[in-house]
Scaffold this active site. Structure first.
Site, PDB file in Angstrom:
ATOM      1  N   CYS A  74       0.942   5.707  19.826  1.00  0.00           N
ATOM      2  CA  CYS A  74       1.374   5.633  18.436  1.00  0.00           C
ATOM      3  C   CYS A  74       0.256   6.199  17.564  1.00  0.00           C
ATOM      4  O   CYS A  74      -0.905   5.807  17.701  1.00  0.00           O
ATOM      5  CB  CYS A  74       1.675   4.190  18.037  1.00  0.00           C
ATOM      6  SG  CYS A  74       2.196   4.056  16.313  1.00  0.00           S
ATOM      7  N   GLU A 131       5.437 -15.314  -8.386  1.00  0.00           N
ATOM      8  CA  GLU A 131       5.965 -14.806  -7.125  1.00  0.00           C
ATOM      9  C   GLU A 131       6.854 -15.881  -6.507  1.00  0.00           C
ATOM     10  O   GLU A 131       6.523 -17.063  -6.559  1.00  0.00           O
ATOM     11  CB  GLU A 131       4.818 -14.463  -6.179  1.00  0.00           C
ATOM     12  CG  GLU A 131       5.188 -14.213  -4.732  1.00  0.00           C
ATOM     13  CD  GLU A 131       6.080 -13.003  -4.568  1.00  0.00           C
ATOM     14  OE1 GLU A 131       7.064 -13.105  -3.809  1.00  0.00           O
ATOM     15  OE2 GLU A 131       5.795 -11.952  -5.188  1.00  0.00           O
ATOM     16  N   CYS A 185       8.122   0.853  -5.344  1.00  0.00           N
ATOM     17  CA  CYS A 185       8.307   1.581  -4.092  1.00  0.00           C
ATOM     18  C   CYS A 185       9.660   2.270  -4.057  1.00  0.00           C
ATOM     19  O   CYS A 185      10.039   2.862  -3.046  1.00  0.00           O
ATOM     20  CB  CYS A 185       8.172   0.635  -2.893  1.00  0.00           C
ATOM     21  SG  CYS A 185       9.381  -0.712  -2.898  1.00  0.00           S
TER      22      CYS A 185
END
Length: 372
Positions: free
Chosen positions: A77, A250, A326
């Site tokens: 990987c 959060e 994102c």
């Protein structure tokens, strides 16, 4: 970069001339600090095995896209630095030699289920092995072999997960040897990272992302900052030394626990972290009790910001909004909801995941001046 431009132009109707050239990742290989691998007895072969080739159905690697039941066995990987490959290979070889059963995605039988490897820039390594069954003898054989071959592992943990799904978010990670966390350093800040902690998976680009957010905030030391969707408080702590007070919210309680630990670790007494559903916590009453923010930082999940949270932002009327995302599509959508009162003045994409289409994007919104 083109994706950000397209989404902001099409969805947000935003001036794409404000978009700065994307910040590229200096590392395009071995940039990840976290990888999760799956044990499976249903291996995916890229090519059909030869007629005389010995076929193994066991695999330790990644799921084929769109196939929960097929795993590609990974030989090398290129996403995570060593000893990631060496650890994964050694575990696979030990499991095959000792005939430990790999997980079956249909029957949910099999001893070995998942492998998580985390690392820090300075070389600390965490290994978390997830087992389907609580077999102490087999478990300790494997874990002891890891320690024998990789004595420098900083944290070795395991999870027993007999559930139907692979998530360990609600499972206990049990420490077998070492510390229950890694410690990552970014600038002069230290962050403890546990097996279930959220932390940007590209550490060096994560640092650049936080630096951009801090630059956009433009703090002078007198501001009250709200960090919504604070996670483990990384952005909050990057801003705290330049602010009067930072309040982070959060919904994941474990993340808030990590944030409080990290704030104490860095002697940041002006940080306050609160757990709860954003749309339920961030209310008019909350803003009255904590004080109106001068700056709001947003770093929501891919789905973007809830409409009630947008309403709360408009009620709070911060001077600046720093929106980290994102997902440029939901980011552009949310910015369009704020457009009547805020204008975008700076946009900076950051390439967090080389060789993929994923991007982080930071936008600065400033409150419009009232018209006469």
């Amino acid at each position: 970069e083109k994706q950000v431009k397209d989404q902001f132009e099409r969805i947000g109707k935003i001036n794409t001339g404000l978009i700065q050239p994307i910040l590229p990742s200096e590392e395009v290989f071995h940039y990840r600090n976290k990888l999760e691998f799956t044990f499976s007895n249903r291996r995916w072969y890229m090519e059909a095995p030869g007629e005389n080739e010995t076929v193994s159905r066991n695999a330790l690697g990644f799921h084929i896209p769109g196939r929960f039941d097929r795993v590609l066995d990974i030989e090398t990987c290129h996403l995570q630095p060593e000893p990631s490959n060496a650890i994964r290979t050694a575990i696979r070889e030990f499991a095959m030699a000792h005939q430990l059963e790999f997980h079956d995605p249909y029957t949910h039988e099999g001893f070995l289920r998942n492998l998580l490897i985390r690392n820090t820039v300075d070389g600390q390594v965490m290994v978390v092995v997830t087992f389907t069954l609580d077999d102490k003898e087999k478990r300790e054989q494997l874990l002891n072999d890891i320690l024998l071959k990789f004595p420098s592992v900083h944290s070795l943990m395991y999870v027993i997960n007999p559930k139907m799904n692979d998530s360990i978010a609600d499972m206990e990670a049990i420490l077998y040897k070492g510390e229950p966390w890694l410690t990552e350093t970014m600038e002069n800040l230290k962050f403890r990272v546990g097996p279930k902690s959220f932390f940007q998976t590209n550490t060096r680009q994560g640092l650049r992302l936080y630096q951009v957010a801090r630059d956009f905030a433009g703090l002078t030391g007198n501001e009250v900052v709200y960090d919504l969707y604070t996670g483990t408080g990384t952005i909050a702590m990057f801003l705290a030394r330049s602010a009067r007070k930072v309040i982070g919210i959060e919904y994941i309680e474990e993340a808030i626990h990590d944030a409080n630990v990290n704030a104490r670790l860095n002697a940041l007494g002006n940080c306050e972290f609160i757990a709860g559903d954003m749309k339920d916590v961030f209310t008019d009453e909350f803003i009255f009790s904590k004080g109106k923010p001068d700056v709001i930082v947003l770093d929501p999940p891919r789905a973007g910001v809830h409409e009630k949270v947008i309403d709360g932002i408009l009620f709070a009327q911060p001077r600046k909004i720093v929106y980290v995302s994102c997902n440029p599509a939901t980011q552009a959508r949310d910015i369009s909801r704020l457009a009547e009162f805020y204008e975008v003045t700076r946009i900076q994409p950051v390439d967090m995941f080389p060789h993929t289409q994923h991007v982080e994007n930071v936008a600065l919104l400033e409150r419009r001046r009232p018209t006469a």
